[in-house]
Scaffold this active site. Structure first.
Site, PDB file in Angstrom:
ATOM      1  N   LEU A   1       0.813  -1.220   0.000  1.00 55.90           N
ATOM      2  CA  LEU A   1       0.000   0.000   0.000  1.00 55.90           C
ATOM      3  C   LEU A   1       0.844   1.267   0.000  1.00 55.90           C
ATOM      4  O   LEU A   1       0.387   2.330   0.415  1.00 55.90           O
ATOM      5  CB  LEU A   1      -0.950   0.001   1.210  1.00 55.90           C
ATOM      6  CG  LEU A   1      -1.961  -1.146   1.256  1.00 55.90           C
ATOM      7  CD1 LEU A   1      -2.757  -1.102   2.549  1.00 55.90           C
ATOM      8  CD2 LEU A   1      -2.881  -1.105   0.046  1.00 55.90           C
ATOM      9  N   UNK A   2       2.062   1.181  -0.482  1.00 49.98           N
ATOM     10  CA  UNK A   2       2.978   2.326  -0.522  1.00 49.98           C
ATOM     11  C   UNK A   2       2.774   3.101  -1.826  1.00 49.98           C
ATOM     12  O   UNK A   2       2.299   2.551  -2.825  1.00 49.98           O
ATOM     13  CB  UNK A   2       4.416   1.820  -0.416  1.00 49.98           C
ATOM     14  N   GLY A   3       3.158   4.347  -1.825  1.00 50.96           N
ATOM     15  CA  GLY A   3       3.057   5.158  -3.031  1.00 50.96           C
ATOM     16  C   GLY A   3       3.914   4.656  -4.179  1.00 50.96           C
ATOM     17  O   GLY A   3       3.639   4.965  -5.340  1.00 50.96           O
TER      18      GLY A   3
ATOM     19  N   THR B   1       4.574   1.281  -4.610  1.00 50.12           N
ATOM     20  CA  THR B   1       4.344  -0.166  -4.752  1.00 50.12           C
ATOM     21  C   THR B   1       4.316  -0.592  -6.212  1.00 50.12           C
ATOM     22  O   THR B   1       4.988  -1.552  -6.600  1.00 50.12           O
ATOM     23  CB  THR B   1       3.027  -0.575  -4.056  1.00 50.12           C
ATOM     24  OG1 THR B   1       3.167  -0.367  -2.654  1.00 50.12           O
ATOM     25  CG2 THR B   1       2.691  -2.025  -4.328  1.00 50.12           C
TER      26      THR B   1
END
Length: 201
Positions: free
Chosen positions: A46-48, A50
């Site tokens: 869920l990282u920017g 990813t």
């Protein structure tokens, strides 16, 4: 000193460590990857970055895997709670949400672990000791101290998702890259290691 740091302090290479695959089963000894060039990343779904990093990890494994590269991903929820799924939910999250579109990693993914603090996986305790700072940004730190959820806090801590560690075919860590350094841009360094000779199992 916690057990993870004791093990890390005694290790000479990543071959001393093992990790359990995300799909379950027996732990994989990194010693079984002797002779391979390893790219190790702490990942989050869920990282920017990813989509960028997961697709670039797949691309490097696809292109350079036949020549001796092995990409290893370690999901971690220590940075902004961006890997808050259970182990059994992560692959579906990657397939349907981010990156989505049916994405499937073609590289080894392991069970969720911690990379910092007293509960850090021994592999990451070792990598942080061997390479205390990213080569592209020696001052990299967690940008928001309110997000630090582990203890003790050390100067060599991983700062965020998708830090990368490049390990030579002898199992010795060679270079660390910050989250801002794109995974695909590590290719020249990987190529240099692969060109030194064929990998041996």
């Amino acid at each position: 000193m916690c057990a993870a740091r004791l093990v890390a302090a005694a290790a000479q290479s990543v071959y001393s460590f093992s990790a359990r695959p995300l799909a379950g089963g027996e732990p994989v000894s990194l010693g079984s990857l002797r002779g391979k060039v390893l790219l190790i990343e702490n990942v989050a779904s869920l990282u920017g970055t990813t989509v960028r990093d997961y697709t670039q990890m797949n691309e490097l494994q696809r292109r350079l895997g036949p020549r001796g590269l092995v990409v290893l991903g370690f999901p971690c929820n220590q940075f902004g709670h961006q890997e808050n799924a259970k182990n059994e939910e992560i692959l579906n999250s990657l397939k349907y949400v981010r990156p989505g579109g049916g994405f499937e990693p073609n590289f080894m993914l392991f069970e969720k672990c911690e990379v910092n603090g007293a509960g850090a996986h021994p592999l990451f305790a070792f990598l942080r000791e061997a390479l205390p700072a990213p080569s592209d940004d020696a001052t990299a730190l967690m940008t928001d101290p309110k997000l630090i959820t582990w203890s003790p806090v050390c100067r060599n801590d991983v700062a965020w998702n998708f830090e990368k560690f490049l390990v030579g075919p002898d199992g010795v860590p060679l270079r660390r890259y910050s989250r801002r350094f794109q995974t695909i841009d590590i290719e020249p360094d990987i190529e240099a290691l692969l060109s030194q000779g064929p990998s041996c199992a």
